[in-house]
Enzyme design. Structure first.
Site: not given
Ligand code: DX5
Ligand code: ZN
Length: 240
Positions: A19, A44, A46, A48, A77, A79, A148, A186
């Site tokens: 990530s 990966h 994220d 947001m 991903h 969000m 998730m 995830d």
């Molecule tokens: C959270 C993200 C994850 C996050 C995982 O919303 O989707 O990818 O970065 O971080 P850890 O492994 O620390 O939970």
């Molecule tokens: Zn994620």
């Protein structure tokens, strides 16, 4: 009745997708080089918007700047509230798969179709509390499912315990519908949780602060430790 899913079947091996929001963002290129040396071939991201989740760790510019610097597959991903905008934006950059949250997609079927129309693998992401039935009418539009295992938005959280059972139930749900798709997990994908996640049916592991980016080891040591944990989980699948 078997569903014609876009993807043939599960992945031949369990993938680790670090990530990027958990990486050293001030030295990102060298961090990614270390991950590539450790054998990582998928990253990966994220994305947001501070609306769907109250956070915004990385943006489009970072993905755009990284694209020419690595051959890793980009696993996006989303969000966000405006999924279609971000789908088109990352498609322009060049990514290999995109997961959208069923909870944020007003027109989920249309958005998944948009992703596939770009020639990109489409995934539906489910928050811990969202039932698997939310996938029921879009299986034909799916190339993978993102389960998730924490509530989205932040790294460093603890796994929601019921999600381990949910991974196994998702595997059974997909098999029952003839859609043997990869399951990505995830959130708190730790060295302790990986064997349980893999034996329950996870195929893609999002490595974050509790494994790949754990402070106690180097990237190589952490990836190797995660791979050992995967092996334990695969052994557990045989007996599952
Ligand atoms: C959270 C993200 C994850 C996050 C995982 O919303 O989707 O990818 O970065 O971080 P850890 O492994 O620390 O939970
Ligand atoms: Zn994620």
């Amino acid at each position: 009745m078997p569903v014609e899913s876009a993807v043939s079947s599960r992945l031949p091996s369990v993938h680790i997708a670090p990530s990027v929001m958990c990486a050293d963002l001030c030295n990102l290129e060298s961090d990614i080089r270390e991950l590539e040396t450790a054998g990582i071939d998928m990253l990966h991201f994220d994305l947001m918007d501070a609306h769907f989740v109250p956070n915004m760790p990385i943006g489009l510019a970072l993905i755009q700047q990284l694209r020419p610097k690595t051959d890793c597959a980009f696993d996006i991903h989303l969000m966000v509230e405006n999924n279609d905008f971000f789908v088109d934006a990352v498609a322009e950059i060049g990514v290999q798969q995109i997961a959208v949250h069923v909870e944020s997609a007003t027109h989920l079927d249309r958005t998944l179709s948009l992703i596939q129309a770009h020639g990109i693998k489409a995934g539906a992401a489910l928050n811990p509390a969202t039932p698997l039935s939310a996938l029921g009418y879009v299986l034909e539009r799916l190339d993978f499912v993102l389960i998730m295992t924490v509530n989205p938005g932040f790294a460093g959280q603890k796994l929601v315990p019921s999600t381990l059972r949910k991974i196994a139930e998702c595997r059974a749900f997909l098999s029952e519908h003839g859609a043997d798709l990869p399951i990505e997990v995830d959130g708190n994908v730790s060295f302790e949780n990986i064997p349980k996640m893999v034996s329950a049916g996870a195929d893609i592991l999002v490595g974050g602060t509790s494994s790949v980016f754990q402070k106690s080891g180097s990237r190589l040591e952490n990836v190797q430790r995660a791979q050992k944990a995967i092996k334990l989980g695969l052994a557990g699948r045989e007996s599952f």
